[in-house]
Write a protein that holds these residues in place. Structure first.
Motif, PDB file in Angstrom:
ATOM      1  N   PHE A   2       0.839  -1.198   0.000  1.00 35.00           N
ATOM      2  CA  PHE A   2       0.000   0.000   0.000  1.00 35.00           C
ATOM      3  C   PHE A   2       0.878   1.253   0.000  1.00 35.00           C
ATOM      4  N   THR A  43      -6.224  -0.008  -3.391  1.00 34.78           N
ATOM      5  CA  THR A  43      -7.272  -0.995  -3.674  1.00 34.78           C
ATOM      6  C   THR A  43      -7.267  -2.076  -2.610  1.00 34.78           C
ATOM      7  N   THR A  44      -8.377  -2.175  -1.912  1.00 30.07           N
ATOM      8  CA  THR A  44      -8.529  -3.229  -0.912  1.00 30.07           C
ATOM      9  C   THR A  44     -10.008  -3.472  -0.661  1.00 30.07           C
ATOM     10  N   PHE A  45     -10.304  -4.384   0.243  1.00 26.34           N
ATOM     11  CA  PHE A  45     -11.685  -4.832   0.436  1.00 26.34           C
ATOM     12  C   PHE A  45     -12.530  -3.855   1.252  1.00 26.34           C
ATOM     13  N   ARG A  47     -15.162  -4.824   2.741  1.00 25.72           N
ATOM     14  CA  ARG A  47     -15.735  -5.630   3.840  1.00 25.72           C
ATOM     15  C   ARG A  47     -17.137  -5.100   4.172  1.00 25.72           C
ATOM     16  N   GLU A 183     -12.171  -7.139  -7.709  1.00 25.78           N
ATOM     17  CA  GLU A 183     -11.548  -8.375  -7.216  1.00 25.78           C
ATOM     18  C   GLU A 183     -12.414  -8.944  -6.090  1.00 25.78           C
ATOM     19  N   ALA A 195     -12.863  -5.879  -3.605  1.00 25.46           N
ATOM     20  CA  ALA A 195     -11.709  -4.978  -3.539  1.00 25.46           C
ATOM     21  C   ALA A 195     -11.780  -4.006  -4.715  1.00 25.46           C
ATOM     22  N   LYS A 278      -8.887   3.876   4.660  1.00 29.51           N
ATOM     23  CA  LYS A 278      -8.373   2.590   5.114  1.00 29.51           C
ATOM     24  C   LYS A 278      -7.177   2.815   6.025  1.00 29.51           C
ATOM     25  N   GLU A 280      -4.010   1.076   7.222  1.00 34.58           N
ATOM     26  CA  GLU A 280      -3.337  -0.062   6.578  1.00 34.58           C
ATOM     27  C   GLU A 280      -3.108  -1.240   7.502  1.00 34.58           C
TER      28      GLU A 280
END
Lengths: 337, 337
Positions: A2, A43-45, A47, A183, A195, A278, A280
């Motif tokens: 990240f 870019t991440t989830f 949730r 994703e 994601a 986010k 990290e």
């Protein structure tokens, strides 16, 4: 890796003790970047921050009307709830309306997130069940989507199930990205989780804040989901929960939904802005809370009274076990550029 | 700001979800850097990782013998204990030996760190007191230092109290740094806490692993503190605690002490090495645990059986609420250079 920056720090005496790194994207309803910290395209989830968007197809398709779901019930369908008695009762009622019971939920089981609720269950000699899972409302909403479209309910977790394909398509449209760019992985409650870049997620939250660019039925559905969450904030989280307390203090100005591992999404209604951020390291306590409140402060999203009401979540000095002030949490990012 | 590097990451599906950053210093007994990750001179607070060194002057001055403290009692004086019944009993016994009681402890009060112990207290209708504070053993050791030197006990927290000056001087000598270079602040339990470079802290831990360069009485005192901690690891932490389980698995090969906010110190006896590490975000769970085990693995400090016994703390795949494997924790540093 990240590309993040320090968002908050903790000092003890005059010395640095902790740094929380992360990234923030603030965008308008057209997806234009208004402010950022770190890589706004990290870019991440999402949730659980995806929950309002996982609920949207039910409302948009007329399913919420067909089953006669109340605003309160819609709110718990967008929730990561505490498993308090009123949450469990609401989800039980939703399932009854669908002619289903707890056995239809495939979210798995964990003890109520709110310790006194977990304790009460234990004292009553009862085991937690899937209703107490913080995602049980979302799962009941997914079951309603299946029944509303006369689709099998057994396979509702499958990424290839039509309701999951619709949910992914809906999120992609709100986020302004191709569905194939999303994703997928498996969430804690076993549904697909998404994601996407923070900018895209923030753009989806901006639509909750201001759905005016959409035609019907999406426009009303976005409004209805956001209104339900803001009208019944205790259903979205519960006692002593950031989401609940921010929406309560916001009095209709902000719609928010936290996710696991330090994710947070917000729609700022008076500004027509969306925020996704986010931490990290996945922090969902001291660091995440301080950053969320600081974002709201810097954007001018809340008035002073609201900020005072949220002070326990905000940065500031902290005390030790004897009540001595020993350090402080400080934000270290600047969105005003 | 800290100069740190990713030490561990969490992936969900094929996508990155969490990064834990930090720094690690591995030094020999002469303070020579043997391996590192991030800035080995990162300077921050040892917090409870200082406890073996806060205890040392009591042993070194003959106070432990004068009061007849057992190895088990010395271990709890170096502890961040769970507040389990056997911890509370041990500290009560120490205070009785000193002719004192709970009222002499100025650590403040918090509920036992081990949830079942907190629950048992609640069920018995009892309030937690200072004995349950995870630092009560350390404080009883400080009181013993006061009485052993015929010094006032009321002011033992004061950085200018002779026992605190001795503790700071002792740490400086073991760490190989000038006492005046140690930055002080107030710990959670109100005693002075020390900020020094990781290399210096690691050097102090190396002395616990191999005290042979010191003359008496320090040599024996270092050996005695380390031996007590390794012989009674359950006193140093308690049930389901990393410190306890690492020392239990290590069978006399490693002496370890964790501190708040992601700090960790270790002495590796067969190698004569000291390690100090810090997770920059203060993580003391999944990330910190995985990093500690990975350091021990990379240094070859533990045999395979010991590593298997510690698997629950190590990096690896993890499951969701339905038991599906959804992601994994992976170390991402390399000490072998």
């Amino acid at each position: 890796m990240f590309d993040t920056v320090p968002l908050a720090q903790v000092t003890r005496g005059s010395q640095l003790e902790v740094i929380y790194r992360g990234a923030i994207a603030v965008v308008n309803t057209h997806g234009e970047l208004v402010a950022s910290a770190g890589d706004p395209n990290l870019t991440t989830f999402l949730r659980s921050s995806a929950k309002p968007f996982q609920l949207l197809p039910l409302v948009e398709s007329g399913g919420a009307d067909r089953f006669g779901f109340s605003e309160r019930e819609l709110a718990v369908m967008a929730a990561s709830h505490n498993g308090e008695e009123f949450h469990v009762e609401a989800v039980t009622g939703i399932l009854q309306r669908l002619g289903l019971d707890v056995n239809a939920l495939q979210c798995g089981t964990h003890a109520p997130a709110y310790a006194p609720a977990a304790r009460a269950l234990e004292d009553a000699g009862q085991q937690p069940n899937a209703l107490h899972n913080n995602c049980s409302g979302k799962h009941s909403g997914m079951l309603a989507q299946c029944l509303g479209r006369k689709l099998p309910i057994e396979s509702y977790l499958d990424p290839q199930h039509p309701i999951q394909i619709t949910i992914k398509q809906t999120l992609a449209e709100l986020a302004g990205i191709p569905p194939d760019s999303i994703e997928l992985a498996t969430d804690g409650c076993s549904v697909p989780t998404f994601a996407i870049p923070l900018t895209a997620s923030a753009r989806a939250f901006a639509q909750l804040a201001d759905p005016s660019q959409w035609s019907e039925p999406r426009r009303s559905a976005l409004h209805r989901v956001a209104s339900a969450m803001m009208a019944y904030p205790e259903m979205v989280g519960g006692t002593q929960r950031l989401d609940t307390d921010v929406m309560r203090a916001g009095k209709g100005r902000v719609v928010v939904k936290g996710g696991a591992e330090g994710y947070y999404g917000m729609g700022i209604l008076p500004l027509g802005l969306g925020v996704a951020l986010k931490l990290e390291d996945g922090d969902a306590g001291r660091g995440r809370n301080a950053v969320v409140i600081e974002v709201l402060r810097q954007l001018g999203a809340l008035d002073d009274d609201s900020l005072v009401a949220l002070q326990r979540y905000a940065a500031g000095p902290f005390k030790n076990h004897r009540g001595l002030t020993v350090g402080q949490v400080q934000p270290c990012f600047d969105l005003t550029h």
